[in-house]
Design a protein around this motif. Structure first.
Motif, PDB file in Angstrom:
ATOM      1  N   GLY A 135       0.827  -1.209   0.000  1.00  0.00           N
ATOM      2  CA  GLY A 135       0.000   0.000   0.000  1.00  0.00           C
ATOM      3  C   GLY A 135       0.860   1.256   0.000  1.00  0.00           C
ATOM      4  O   GLY A 135       0.580   2.214  -0.724  1.00  0.00           O
ATOM      5  N   TYR A 146      -5.439  -2.440  -1.750  1.00  0.00           N
ATOM      6  CA  TYR A 146      -4.632  -2.141  -0.562  1.00  0.00           C
ATOM      7  C   TYR A 146      -5.368  -1.255   0.439  1.00  0.00           C
ATOM      8  O   TYR A 146      -4.782  -0.811   1.419  1.00  0.00           O
ATOM      9  CB  TYR A 146      -3.325  -1.452  -0.973  1.00  0.00           C
ATOM     10  N   LEU A 173      -5.019  -2.219   4.103  1.00  0.00           N
ATOM     11  CA  LEU A 173      -3.680  -2.614   4.525  1.00  0.00           C
ATOM     12  C   LEU A 173      -3.004  -1.585   5.428  1.00  0.00           C
ATOM     13  O   LEU A 173      -3.023  -0.393   5.147  1.00  0.00           O
ATOM     14  CB  LEU A 173      -2.829  -2.830   3.266  1.00  0.00           C
ATOM     15  N   LEU A 180       1.166  -8.836   0.627  1.00  0.00           N
ATOM     16  CA  LEU A 180       0.945  -7.551   1.289  1.00  0.00           C
ATOM     17  C   LEU A 180       2.189  -6.673   1.375  1.00  0.00           C
ATOM     18  O   LEU A 180       2.081  -5.465   1.564  1.00  0.00           O
ATOM     19  CB  LEU A 180       0.409  -7.786   2.711  1.00  0.00           C
TER      20      LEU A 180
END
Length: 161
Positions: free
Chosen positions: A17, A125, A128, A146
């Motif tokens: 992200g 994202y 996140l 991630l």
């Protein structure tokens, strides 16, 4: 005149992200400085500032017009020193807005000439956070999708049981 943006954070650790926001910000600014906070009165990082800088530098090494620097103290002092025109902040959800608005107003109060630019990460994202990533990794879950590979490996090593 070069338009420099500063994307501050602890980045403990950097996530996909964060990388998404970095890439979006590079489309807006001539130069972007990812400003890694050395310390925070609220957070105790699990990675050292050197590790966090290394993760970001390695992950972004192919991006042009990007610098990774450490700062300590008030962000606005760093902004003034770098002659930046804006602070870049990511907004994931409505829940981030109130806190980010307070920060933007406080920074503007301390330095009238600074703007804050809010960028939303890609939808994939939007949930996140570094905290979530650390929790998943701590309990043995996969964070492969991630975070960058270098971070995924470091988290696995950090939380070996």
């Amino acid at each position: 005149m070069t338009k420099t943006g500063v994307y501050p954070g602890t980045f403990d650790p950097i996530t996909n992200g964060h990388l998404d926001v970095i890439k979006r910000a590079l489309k807006i600014f001539d130069e972007l400085i990812v400003a890694v906070a050395m310390s925070s009165y609220k957070k105790t990082p699990i990675f050292t500032v050197e590790e966090r800088v290394h993760f970001i530098a390695q992950t972004t090494k192919d991006l042009k017009n990007l610098k990774v620097e450490v700062f300590d103290g008030l962000l606005v002092n760093f902004i003034k020193e770098k002659k930046a025109v804006a602070i870049v902040r990511g907004l994931r959800a409505v829940s981030d807005y109130e806190f980010e608005l307070q920060l933007a107003h406080a920074n503007r109060r301390l330095f009238r000439d600074i703007e804050t630019v809010f960028l939303m990460p890609s939808e994939e994202y939007s949930f996140l956070s570094s905290s979530l990533v650390k929790e998943i990794a701590y309990f043995g879950g996969s964070v492969k999708s991630l975070v960058p590979p270098i971070v995924e490996k470091a988290l696995r090593n950090k939380f070996k049981k």
